[in-house]
Design an enzyme around this catalytic site. Structure first.
Site, short mmCIF file in Angstrom:
data_model
loop_
_atom_site.label_atom_id
_atom_site.label_comp_id
_atom_site.label_asym_id
_atom_site.label_seq_id
_atom_site.Cartn_x
_atom_site.Cartn_y
_atom_site.Cartn_z
N ASP A 107 99.18 -24.79 -38.49
CA ASP A 107 99.12 -23.98 -39.70
C ASP A 107 98.94 -24.83 -40.96
O ASP A 107 99.56 -25.87 -41.10
CB ASP A 107 100.41 -23.16 -39.81
CG ASP A 107 100.31 -22.06 -40.85
OD1 ASP A 107 99.25 -21.43 -40.94
OD2 ASP A 107 101.30 -21.81 -41.56
N HIS A 108 98.10 -24.33 -41.85
CA HIS A 108 97.87 -24.96 -43.15
C HIS A 108 97.58 -26.45 -43.04
O HIS A 108 98.15 -27.27 -43.78
CB HIS A 108 99.07 -24.72 -44.08
CG HIS A 108 99.00 -23.39 -44.78
ND1 HIS A 108 98.10 -23.12 -45.79
CD2 HIS A 108 99.71 -22.26 -44.60
CE1 HIS A 108 98.27 -21.88 -46.20
NE2 HIS A 108 99.23 -21.33 -45.49
N ASP A 142 92.99 -25.47 -44.04
CA ASP A 142 93.18 -25.04 -45.42
C ASP A 142 92.48 -26.00 -46.37
O ASP A 142 93.02 -27.04 -46.75
CB ASP A 142 94.68 -24.98 -45.73
CG ASP A 142 94.96 -24.43 -47.12
OD1 ASP A 142 94.00 -24.11 -47.84
OD2 ASP A 142 96.15 -24.32 -47.47
N HIS A 148 103.92 -17.39 -50.92
CA HIS A 148 104.69 -18.23 -50.02
C HIS A 148 106.13 -18.45 -50.50
O HIS A 148 106.42 -18.44 -51.69
CB HIS A 148 104.03 -19.60 -49.86
CG HIS A 148 102.81 -19.57 -48.99
ND1 HIS A 148 101.59 -20.00 -49.41
CD2 HIS A 148 102.63 -19.17 -47.70
CE1 HIS A 148 100.70 -19.87 -48.44
NE2 HIS A 148 101.32 -19.36 -47.40
N HIS A 152 99.52 -14.14 -45.41
CA HIS A 152 100.46 -15.24 -45.59
C HIS A 152 101.58 -14.79 -46.53
O HIS A 152 101.45 -13.82 -47.25
CB HIS A 152 99.75 -16.46 -46.17
CG HIS A 152 98.85 -17.16 -45.21
ND1 HIS A 152 98.46 -18.47 -45.37
CD2 HIS A 152 98.25 -16.74 -44.07
CE1 HIS A 152 97.68 -18.84 -44.38
NE2 HIS A 152 97.52 -17.78 -43.57
N ASN A 177 102.03 -13.74 -41.06
CA ASN A 177 102.82 -14.98 -41.03
C ASN A 177 104.18 -14.77 -41.67
O ASN A 177 104.27 -14.35 -42.83
CB ASN A 177 102.09 -16.08 -41.80
CG ASN A 177 100.81 -16.53 -41.13
OD1 ASN A 177 100.34 -15.92 -40.18
ND2 ASN A 177 100.23 -17.60 -41.64
#
Length: 279
Positions: free
Chosen positions: A83-84, A105, A177, A205, A227
């Protein structure tokens, strides 16, 4: 059950109008908790290891191989996802280890550079049978899709998806986030417009900041991969605090990590119901 591809889980869910829970792994207890929760309700699940988690461990291989082993022993479909990732070499390493999905990302780059870098990762991953998620960022800017007030335009999302060949696209619709309170306000009309415009599944996200009814509504409006990380960290840490407060002389880590793991499993099972993730 053998590890499954991101395409197998995410595309099937998108076609059926279901959500897929994507939850972050920081320690092995997270991986086993996430799988246990998914097994309770018989739903597929995505285990995500972020680039920040890799930095915490000092390397991808230890936590990556542990998570892959846990996934291989599961009785439900499990995807192990990077992820990311901003580090291109980390993507290569994850693919080599056996990850079946990555989120690359490059959203902090200028738009043209994001398209070029993402396209290269997509080509590499597709050559190895790996599913790729990306995010568009703000065209002409460097704040990414989750800057305050950022919104993804359907025409820009379509252009990015077509230019890069990504398999899933993270979009900005009102979440952010690392929210510790579930007060985010989503733009459901925009989600539906994006779903209708973009030919690949959409990813939300920052879903820890979204209340249960809105998570369900987001899936109904067109979101597929959802997510959630901070919310489950709150659950885990809260139980650890409770156990240690009640037993201040406790030193056996199993005695407080175990209850925290079990609490996360229970919450994952509940969230998968909220996300309509069960067949």
């Amino acid at each position: 059950m053998p590890l499954v591809s991101g395409a197998e889980v995410v595309l099937a869910a998108a076609k059926a109008g279901r959500g897929v829970g994507a939850f972050n792994v920081i320690q092995l207890e997270h991986a086993t908790a996430l799988i246990a929760g998914a097994e309770q309700v018989g739903a597929p699940v995505i285990l995500q290891i972020s680039e920040n988690a890799v930095k915490y461990h000092g390397a991808l291989k230890p936590i990556g191989l542990g998570t892959l082993a846990a996934a291989a022993a599961a009785t439900v479909p499990v995807v192990v996802h990077l992820d990311h990732a901003m580090d291109r070499d980390l993507v290569t390493e994850a693919v080599a280890l056996g990850f079946t999905s990555v989120m690359y990302d490059a959203s902090k780059l200028e738009y043209a550079d994001n398209v070029a870098a993402t396209s290269e990762v997509v080509a590499y991953c597709h050559d190895h049978g790996v599913f790729v998620e990306a995010e568009i960022g703000e065209v002409g800017g460097k704040d990414g899709v989750h800057a305050p007030g950022a919104r993804t335009r359907p025409d820009e999302a379509l252009a990015f998806a077509e230019a890069t060949g990504v398999d899933a696209l993270a979009v900005a619709v009102g979440s952010s986030h690392a929210m510790t309170e579930r007060t985010a306000t989503l733009d459901f009309d925009l989600i539906t417009q994006l779903r209708d415009a973009v030919p690949v599944p959409l990813v939300l996200h920052g879903s820890s900041g979204v209340a249960d009814p809105d998570l369900t509504r987001a899936v109904e409006a067109g979101m597929t991969k959802v997510n959630i990380a901070t919310h489950l960290n709150n659950v885990f840490t809260g139980v650890v605090r409770e156990v240690l407060a009640e037993n201040p002389k406790l030193v056996d880590t199993r005695k407080y990590l175990g209850p925290a793991r079990d609490a996360v499993a229970t919450e994952v099972a509940r969230l998968l119901g909220v996300l309509k993730a069960t067949a």
